[in-house]
Design a protein around this motif. Sequence first.
Motif, PDB file in Angstrom:
ATOM      1  N   THR A 178     -13.957  15.548   5.733  1.00  0.00           N
ATOM      2  CA  THR A 178     -14.231  15.902   4.331  1.00  0.00           C
ATOM      3  C   THR A 178     -15.204  17.077   4.250  1.00  0.00           C
ATOM      4  O   THR A 178     -15.041  17.972   3.412  1.00  0.00           O
ATOM      5  CB  THR A 178     -14.819  14.690   3.576  1.00  0.00           C
ATOM      6  N   ARG A 179     -16.201  17.086   5.111  1.00  0.00           N
ATOM      7  CA  ARG A 179     -17.164  18.204   5.121  1.00  0.00           C
ATOM      8  C   ARG A 179     -16.469  19.510   5.479  1.00  0.00           C
ATOM      9  O   ARG A 179     -16.724  20.561   4.860  1.00  0.00           O
ATOM     10  CB  ARG A 179     -18.285  17.912   6.113  1.00  0.00           C
ATOM     11  N   VAL A 180     -15.599  19.462   6.488  1.00  0.00           N
ATOM     12  CA  VAL A 180     -14.874  20.667   6.895  1.00  0.00           C
ATOM     13  C   VAL A 180     -13.996  21.169   5.754  1.00  0.00           C
ATOM     14  O   VAL A 180     -13.974  22.369   5.434  1.00  0.00           O
ATOM     15  CB  VAL A 180     -14.025  20.386   8.158  1.00  0.00           C
ATOM     16  N   GLU A 181     -13.265  20.246   5.116  1.00  0.00           N
ATOM     17  CA  GLU A 181     -12.378  20.642   4.016  1.00  0.00           C
ATOM     18  C   GLU A 181     -13.172  21.188   2.830  1.00  0.00           C
ATOM     19  O   GLU A 181     -12.777  22.187   2.207  1.00  0.00           O
ATOM     20  CB  GLU A 181     -11.537  19.444   3.576  1.00  0.00           C
ATOM     21  N   LEU A 182     -14.319  20.539   2.524  1.00  0.00           N
ATOM     22  CA  LEU A 182     -15.146  21.014   1.413  1.00  0.00           C
ATOM     23  C   LEU A 182     -15.664  22.415   1.678  1.00  0.00           C
ATOM     24  O   LEU A 182     -15.657  23.279   0.792  1.00  0.00           O
ATOM     25  CB  LEU A 182     -16.314  20.047   1.180  1.00  0.00           C
ATOM     26  N   ASN A 183     -16.113  22.694   2.897  1.00  0.00           N
ATOM     27  CA  ASN A 183     -16.596  24.035   3.236  1.00  0.00           C
ATOM     28  C   ASN A 183     -15.487  25.073   3.114  1.00  0.00           C
ATOM     29  O   ASN A 183     -15.727  26.210   2.686  1.00  0.00           O
ATOM     30  CB  ASN A 183     -17.170  24.046   4.656  1.00  0.00           C
ATOM     31  N   CYS A 184     -14.264  24.678   3.477  1.00  0.00           N
ATOM     32  CA  CYS A 184     -13.125  25.601   3.351  1.00  0.00           C
ATOM     33  C   CYS A 184     -12.869  25.942   1.886  1.00  0.00           C
ATOM     34  O   CYS A 184     -12.651  27.105   1.524  1.00  0.00           O
ATOM     35  CB  CYS A 184     -11.872  24.996   3.973  1.00  0.00           C
ATOM     36  N   TRP A 185     -12.924  24.914   1.036  1.00  0.00           N
ATOM     37  CA  TRP A 185     -12.697  25.157  -0.389  1.00  0.00           C
ATOM     38  C   TRP A 185     -13.832  25.954  -1.024  1.00  0.00           C
ATOM     39  O   TRP A 185     -13.598  26.775  -1.921  1.00  0.00           O
ATOM     40  CB  TRP A 185     -12.510  23.831  -1.117  1.00  0.00           C
ATOM     41  N   LEU A 186     -15.055  25.720  -0.581  1.00  0.00           N
ATOM     42  CA  LEU A 186     -16.186  26.513  -1.087  1.00  0.00           C
ATOM     43  C   LEU A 186     -16.031  27.983  -0.718  1.00  0.00           C
ATOM     44  O   LEU A 186     -16.358  28.875  -1.504  1.00  0.00           O
ATOM     45  CB  LEU A 186     -17.503  25.959  -0.532  1.00  0.00           C
ATOM     46  N   GLU A 187     -15.525  28.226   0.493  1.00  0.00           N
ATOM     47  CA  GLU A 187     -15.297  29.606   0.924  1.00  0.00           C
ATOM     48  C   GLU A 187     -14.197  30.258   0.089  1.00  0.00           C
ATOM     49  O   GLU A 187     -14.277  31.436  -0.279  1.00  0.00           O
ATOM     50  CB  GLU A 187     -14.923  29.625   2.408  1.00  0.00           C
ATOM     51  N   LYS A 188     -13.152  29.464  -0.243  1.00  0.00           N
ATOM     52  CA  LYS A 188     -12.073  29.990  -1.086  1.00  0.00           C
ATOM     53  C   LYS A 188     -12.601  30.322  -2.481  1.00  0.00           C
ATOM     54  O   LYS A 188     -12.255  31.363  -3.056  1.00  0.00           O
ATOM     55  CB  LYS A 188     -10.949  28.954  -1.188  1.00  0.00           C
ATOM     56  N   GLU A 189     -13.445  29.440  -3.017  1.00  0.00           N
ATOM     57  CA  GLU A 189     -14.019  29.688  -4.335  1.00  0.00           C
ATOM     58  C   GLU A 189     -14.892  30.935  -4.310  1.00  0.00           C
ATOM     59  O   GLU A 189     -14.865  31.764  -5.234  1.00  0.00           O
ATOM     60  CB  GLU A 189     -14.850  28.481  -4.781  1.00  0.00           C
ATOM     61  N   ASN A 190     -15.665  31.083  -3.249  1.00  0.00           N
ATOM     62  CA  ASN A 190     -16.537  32.252  -3.112  1.00  0.00           C
ATOM     63  C   ASN A 190     -15.711  33.533  -3.081  1.00  0.00           C
ATOM     64  O   ASN A 190     -16.035  34.532  -3.721  1.00  0.00           O
ATOM     65  CB  ASN A 190     -17.352  32.099  -1.822  1.00  0.00           C
ATOM     66  N   THR A 191     -14.604  33.510  -2.324  1.00  0.00           N
ATOM     67  CA  THR A 191     -13.719  34.674  -2.221  1.00  0.00           C
ATOM     68  C   THR A 191     -13.081  34.978  -3.567  1.00  0.00           C
ATOM     69  O   THR A 191     -12.943  36.148  -3.955  1.00  0.00           O
ATOM     70  CB  THR A 191     -12.622  34.404  -1.170  1.00  0.00           C
ATOM     71  N   MET A 192     -12.703  33.932  -4.291  1.00  0.00           N
ATOM     72  CA  MET A 192     -12.068  34.115  -5.596  1.00  0.00           C
ATOM     73  C   MET A 192     -13.006  34.816  -6.575  1.00  0.00           C
ATOM     74  O   MET A 192     -12.625  35.779  -7.244  1.00  0.00           O
ATOM     75  CB  MET A 192     -11.659  32.749  -6.143  1.00  0.00           C
ATOM     76  N   TRP A 193     -14.264  34.348  -6.641  1.00  0.00           N
ATOM     77  CA  TRP A 193     -15.203  34.961  -7.589  1.00  0.00           C
ATOM     78  C   TRP A 193     -15.650  36.340  -7.125  1.00  0.00           C
ATOM     79  O   TRP A 193     -15.958  37.201  -7.938  1.00  0.00           O
ATOM     80  CB  TRP A 193     -16.400  34.049  -7.803  1.00  0.00           C
ATOM     81  N   LYS A 194     -15.684  36.538  -5.817  1.00  0.00           N
ATOM     82  CA  LYS A 194     -16.007  37.878  -5.300  1.00  0.00           C
ATOM     83  C   LYS A 194     -14.966  38.884  -5.782  1.00  0.00           C
ATOM     84  O   LYS A 194     -15.286  39.985  -6.215  1.00  0.00           O
ATOM     85  CB  LYS A 194     -16.040  37.838  -3.773  1.00  0.00           C
ATOM     86  N   GLN A 195     -13.668  38.478  -5.708  1.00  0.00           N
ATOM     87  CA  GLN A 195     -12.596  39.365  -6.141  1.00  0.00           C
ATOM     88  C   GLN A 195     -12.714  39.669  -7.631  1.00  0.00           C
ATOM     89  O   GLN A 195     -12.526  40.810  -8.060  1.00  0.00           O
ATOM     90  CB  GLN A 195     -11.248  38.716  -5.852  1.00  0.00           C
ATOM     91  N   ARG A 196     -13.069  38.656  -8.429  1.00  0.00           N
ATOM     92  CA  ARG A 196     -13.162  38.874  -9.868  1.00  0.00           C
ATOM     93  C   ARG A 196     -14.379  39.720 -10.246  1.00  0.00           C
ATOM     94  O   ARG A 196     -14.370  40.426 -11.236  1.00  0.00           O
ATOM     95  CB  ARG A 196     -13.234  37.523 -10.589  1.00  0.00           C
TER      96      ARG A 196
END
Length: 446
Positions: free
Chosen positions: A329-347
Amino acid sequence: MSLFSWNCRGLGNPLIVNALKKAIRIEDPTIVFLMETKLDEDWMTIVRNQCGFKQSFIVPSVGLSGGLALFWKCEINIDVFKSSLSHIDAVVDGGDKFGLCHLSDFYGNPDTSLRTHSWNLLKELCGLSQLPWLVVGDFNEITCAREKEGGAPMPNHQMARFNNTINFCGLREVAFVGPCFTWIYQKKDGIQIRERLDRALANQDWISLFPLAKLFHKSSSASDHIPLLLKFVHIPKRKKQKKLFRFESMWLGDARCEKIVSDAWSEGLLSCSPFPIERCLEECKSKLKNWNHNEFGHVGKRINQLQKQLEWLELQPPSPDANRSLRDTRVELNCWLEKENTMWKQRSRLNWFQAGDRNTRFFHAKASSRFQKNLIEGVFDSYEVWREDGREIEEVFVDYYSGLFSSSNPSDFAEIVNAVQPKVNDDMNARLIKEFQADEVYRALK
């Protein structure tokens, strides 16, 4: 809804009272905050009635020094829960349209040696509420050297303390319109000192709630401070429009993305369309949208689900299965946090962002700032009529550019042709139309 803030420098003067009544009559503010009233509660109640208000909270002056007053209209509710000679702290209920917010009417200590007490007070107010927070008033301090003209320069450490307090509280400047300086002092020798002492600061939640809010620096000859008028502009809800397709950078972190694009492109080429490139792009768009919906869904919701799951797992007694689930769960959560970070960086379109720095709240604020800049509130059509409806705005743009790029089918070009000055003379033209020789071709290709 609007807020009027003014360091009036004494309402015992009829000239200042008349100036206040005139400003309120013209601007029609919902809330009025006054500093240095230099009056007791009874006299301030009289002034309040003269200004047409029924609701108020008053901090009486000490002799002929200080004094604060807050007036508001009956259409809103204000609950004051803390006050002093330097501030009035309250919760404003603006109803369904404006909601709740934390309002701090602030007056910085005019004594430089006691200014630290003001900054400590502001830090204390920061933690009193989780609501969107607005701070407005006379801070008796500037943030940088360009906010002062004339006189001795402000010490850097003094400005630094103010800036550090603003950053500690998570506040930002509300954009203003009008003169740069809010306080003017005319010395006897003719030298004039001007500073920006009055301002409005807000946290990100308040700015997100009122992204179009504007602070207007008004003018007044009755005080050495100019009044501030803050307009709370609420974005009207518009009809939901079809969302534009955009390629998300976070997809590139998934190995399946390349195969989806490749397969979609192949299907587009096999469609025998007269426009194969267009067909391939449409296939890619369709496949990626479906994949994003099924695999990614709503990033924020998925992160919340994983965080709750993680909290639940951490409460379970240790066991091989529980430890494995916790790690996964920790690994998956970190992956999703990185995706969210990338998404807002793009915006946010921050090209200088470096991989590894995670500050999603910062990128969200940058994206919100871009939205504030790019939002079209309305446009004037060809008949100078203001249009705010989304569909009407769309029609105005379509009509304008259709007319701009449409031909009126002119037939007489003589005037235009005669106005064009020739660049190729007769000698140049003769050389251009001359038949080429075989040896010229040979030399060119050799």
